[in-house]
Design a protein around this motif. Structure first.
Motif, PDB file in Angstrom:
ATOM      1  N   MET A   1       0.841  -1.197   0.000  1.00 50.56           N
ATOM      2  CA  MET A   1       0.000   0.000   0.000  1.00 50.56           C
ATOM      3  C   MET A   1       0.874   1.242   0.000  1.00 50.56           C
ATOM      4  SD  MET A   1      -3.020   0.943   2.689  1.00 50.56           S
ATOM      5  CE  MET A   1      -2.339   2.083   3.882  1.00 50.56           C
ATOM      6  N   LYS A   2       0.604   2.113  -0.960  1.00 49.82           N
ATOM      7  CA  LYS A   2       1.386   3.337  -1.098  1.00 49.82           C
ATOM      8  C   LYS A   2       0.545   4.513  -0.609  1.00 49.82           C
ATOM      9  CE  LYS A   2       3.444   5.945  -4.846  1.00 49.82           C
ATOM     10  NZ  LYS A   2       2.466   7.014  -4.704  1.00 49.82           N
ATOM     11  N   THR A   3       1.166   5.397   0.153  1.00 47.37           N
ATOM     12  CA  THR A   3       0.433   6.570   0.636  1.00 47.37           C
ATOM     13  C   THR A   3       1.224   7.835   0.341  1.00 47.37           C
ATOM     14  OG1 THR A   3       1.388   6.270   2.826  1.00 47.37           O
ATOM     15  CG2 THR A   3      -0.812   5.382   2.488  1.00 47.37           C
ATOM     16  N   CYS A   4       0.509   8.941   0.174  1.00 45.28           N
ATOM     17  CA  CYS A   4       1.156  10.197  -0.184  1.00 45.28           C
ATOM     18  C   CYS A   4       1.578  10.980   1.064  1.00 45.28           C
ATOM     19  CB  CYS A   4       0.216  11.035  -1.048  1.00 45.28           C
ATOM     20  SG  CYS A   4      -1.165  11.737  -0.137  1.00 45.28           S
ATOM     21  N   HIS A   5       2.265  12.108   0.821  1.00 48.87           N
ATOM     22  CA  HIS A   5       2.767  12.879   1.967  1.00 48.87           C
ATOM     23  C   HIS A   5       1.637  13.524   2.767  1.00 48.87           C
ATOM     24  CE1 HIS A   5       2.351  15.916  -1.180  1.00 48.87           C
ATOM     25  NE2 HIS A   5       2.229  16.788  -0.227  1.00 48.87           N
ATOM     26  N   ARG A   6       0.525  13.807   2.091  1.00 49.92           N
ATOM     27  CA  ARG A   6      -0.604  14.383   2.834  1.00 49.92           C
ATOM     28  C   ARG A   6      -1.189  13.370   3.805  1.00 49.92           C
ATOM     29  NH1 ARG A   6      -4.386  16.253  -1.553  1.00 49.92           N
ATOM     30  NH2 ARG A   6      -3.004  14.855  -2.654  1.00 49.92           N
ATOM     31  N   PHE A   7      -1.273  12.141   3.346  1.00 50.64           N
ATOM     32  CA  PHE A   7      -1.734  11.051   4.216  1.00 50.64           C
ATOM     33  C   PHE A   7      -0.847  10.987   5.464  1.00 50.64           C
ATOM     34  CE2 PHE A   7      -2.006   6.712   5.695  1.00 50.64           C
ATOM     35  CZ  PHE A   7      -3.307   6.321   5.439  1.00 50.64           C
ATOM     36  N   ALA A   8       0.478  11.032   5.242  1.00 49.06           N
ATOM     37  CA  ALA A   8       1.431  10.962   6.354  1.00 49.06           C
ATOM     38  C   ALA A   8       1.270  12.152   7.298  1.00 49.06           C
ATOM     39  CB  ALA A   8       2.859  10.917   5.818  1.00 49.06           C
ATOM     40  N   ARG A  54     -11.339   8.785   4.486  1.00 51.16           N
ATOM     41  CA  ARG A  54     -11.919   9.723   3.533  1.00 51.16           C
ATOM     42  C   ARG A  54     -10.860  10.197   2.537  1.00 51.16           C
ATOM     43  NH1 ARG A  54     -15.004  13.134   7.239  1.00 51.16           N
ATOM     44  NH2 ARG A  54     -13.047  14.184   7.419  1.00 51.16           N
ATOM     45  N   HIS A  55      -9.679  10.495   3.063  1.00 50.92           N
ATOM     46  CA  HIS A  55      -8.596  10.918   2.190  1.00 50.92           C
ATOM     47  C   HIS A  55      -8.265   9.809   1.185  1.00 50.92           C
ATOM     48  CE1 HIS A  55      -4.690  12.541   0.925  1.00 50.92           C
ATOM     49  NE2 HIS A  55      -4.304  11.284   0.961  1.00 50.92           N
ATOM     50  N   PHE A  56      -8.170   8.625   1.706  1.00 50.96           N
ATOM     51  CA  PHE A  56      -7.779   7.483   0.890  1.00 50.96           C
ATOM     52  C   PHE A  56      -8.738   7.268  -0.283  1.00 50.96           C
ATOM     53  CE2 PHE A  56      -6.620   3.028   0.140  1.00 50.96           C
ATOM     54  CZ  PHE A  56      -5.247   3.128   0.252  1.00 50.96           C
ATOM     55  N   GLU A  57     -10.022   7.487  -0.024  1.00 47.10           N
ATOM     56  CA  GLU A  57     -11.029   7.300  -1.076  1.00 47.10           C
ATOM     57  C   GLU A  57     -10.870   8.315  -2.201  1.00 47.10           C
ATOM     58  OE1 GLU A  57     -14.949   7.483   0.496  1.00 47.10           O
ATOM     59  OE2 GLU A  57     -14.666   5.650   1.665  1.00 47.10           O
ATOM     60  N   ARG A  58     -10.481   9.524  -1.832  1.00 47.99           N
ATOM     61  CA  ARG A  58     -10.447  10.599  -2.831  1.00 47.99           C
ATOM     62  C   ARG A  58      -9.088  10.778  -3.471  1.00 47.99           C
ATOM     63  NH1 ARG A  58     -12.896  15.525   0.436  1.00 47.99           N
ATOM     64  NH2 ARG A  58     -10.976  15.001   1.482  1.00 47.99           N
ATOM     65  N   CYS A  59      -8.044  10.327  -2.778  1.00 46.97           N
ATOM     66  CA  CYS A  59      -6.691  10.630  -3.244  1.00 46.97           C
ATOM     67  C   CYS A  59      -6.259   9.714  -4.381  1.00 46.97           C
ATOM     68  CB  CYS A  59      -5.714  10.494  -2.076  1.00 46.97           C
ATOM     69  SG  CYS A  59      -4.046  10.961  -2.529  1.00 46.97           S
ATOM     70  N   ARG A  60      -5.632  10.320  -5.395  1.00 46.22           N
ATOM     71  CA  ARG A  60      -5.171   9.518  -6.517  1.00 46.22           C
ATOM     72  C   ARG A  60      -3.797   8.923  -6.273  1.00 46.22           C
ATOM     73  NH1 ARG A  60      -6.019  12.808 -11.931  1.00 46.22           N
ATOM     74  NH2 ARG A  60      -8.123  13.581 -11.672  1.00 46.22           N
ATOM     75  N   GLU A  61      -3.064   9.528  -5.338  1.00 47.57           N
ATOM     76  CA  GLU A  61      -1.709   9.044  -5.074  1.00 47.57           C
ATOM     77  C   GLU A  61      -1.688   7.854  -4.130  1.00 47.57           C
ATOM     78  OE1 GLU A  61       1.198  12.188  -4.126  1.00 47.57           O
ATOM     79  OE2 GLU A  61      -0.379  13.564  -4.764  1.00 47.57           O
ATOM     80  N   CYS A  62      -2.700   7.774  -3.284  1.00 42.94           N
ATOM     81  CA  CYS A  62      -2.750   6.677  -2.327  1.00 42.94           C
ATOM     82  C   CYS A  62      -3.405   5.437  -2.954  1.00 42.94           C
ATOM     83  CB  CYS A  62      -3.555   7.080  -1.091  1.00 42.94           C
ATOM     84  SG  CYS A  62      -2.725   8.269  -0.056  1.00 42.94           S
ATOM     85  N   GLY A  63      -2.932   4.299  -2.568  1.00 43.66           N
ATOM     86  CA  GLY A  63      -3.579   3.079  -3.028  1.00 43.66           C
ATOM     87  C   GLY A  63      -2.591   1.992  -3.399  1.00 43.66           C
TER      88      GLY A  63
END
Ligand SMILES: [Zn+2]
Length: 63
Positions: A1-8, A54-63
């Motif tokens: 699973m990859k997550t973006c800096h905003r997620f972090a 919620r972020h994960f659902e909308r973010c294109r970088e995460c997943g």
């Protein structure tokens, strides 16, 4: 699973918050304010789960 800096950033913000409340609860054991802090720490964890989900659902970088 990859997550973006905003997620972090969301995660670390909530984690700091939770850690702060937990520390407070430990320092004030047996007092009413400790109970309040513990409850707030739990609430903060739940909000973190909601916010990250919620972020994960909308973010294109995460997943
Ligand atoms: Zn993301």
């Amino acid at each position: 699973m990859k997550t973006c800096h905003r997620f972090a950033r969301i995660k670390s913000g909530f984690e700091q918050d939770t850690a702060f409340l937990r520390n407070h609860a430990e320092r004030h054991q047996g007092e009413t304010s400790a109970k309040v802090s513990r409850a707030q720490a739990l609430g903060s964890r739940q909000r973190m789960a909601t916010a990250l989900g919620r972020h994960f659902e909308r973010c294109r970088e995460c997943g």
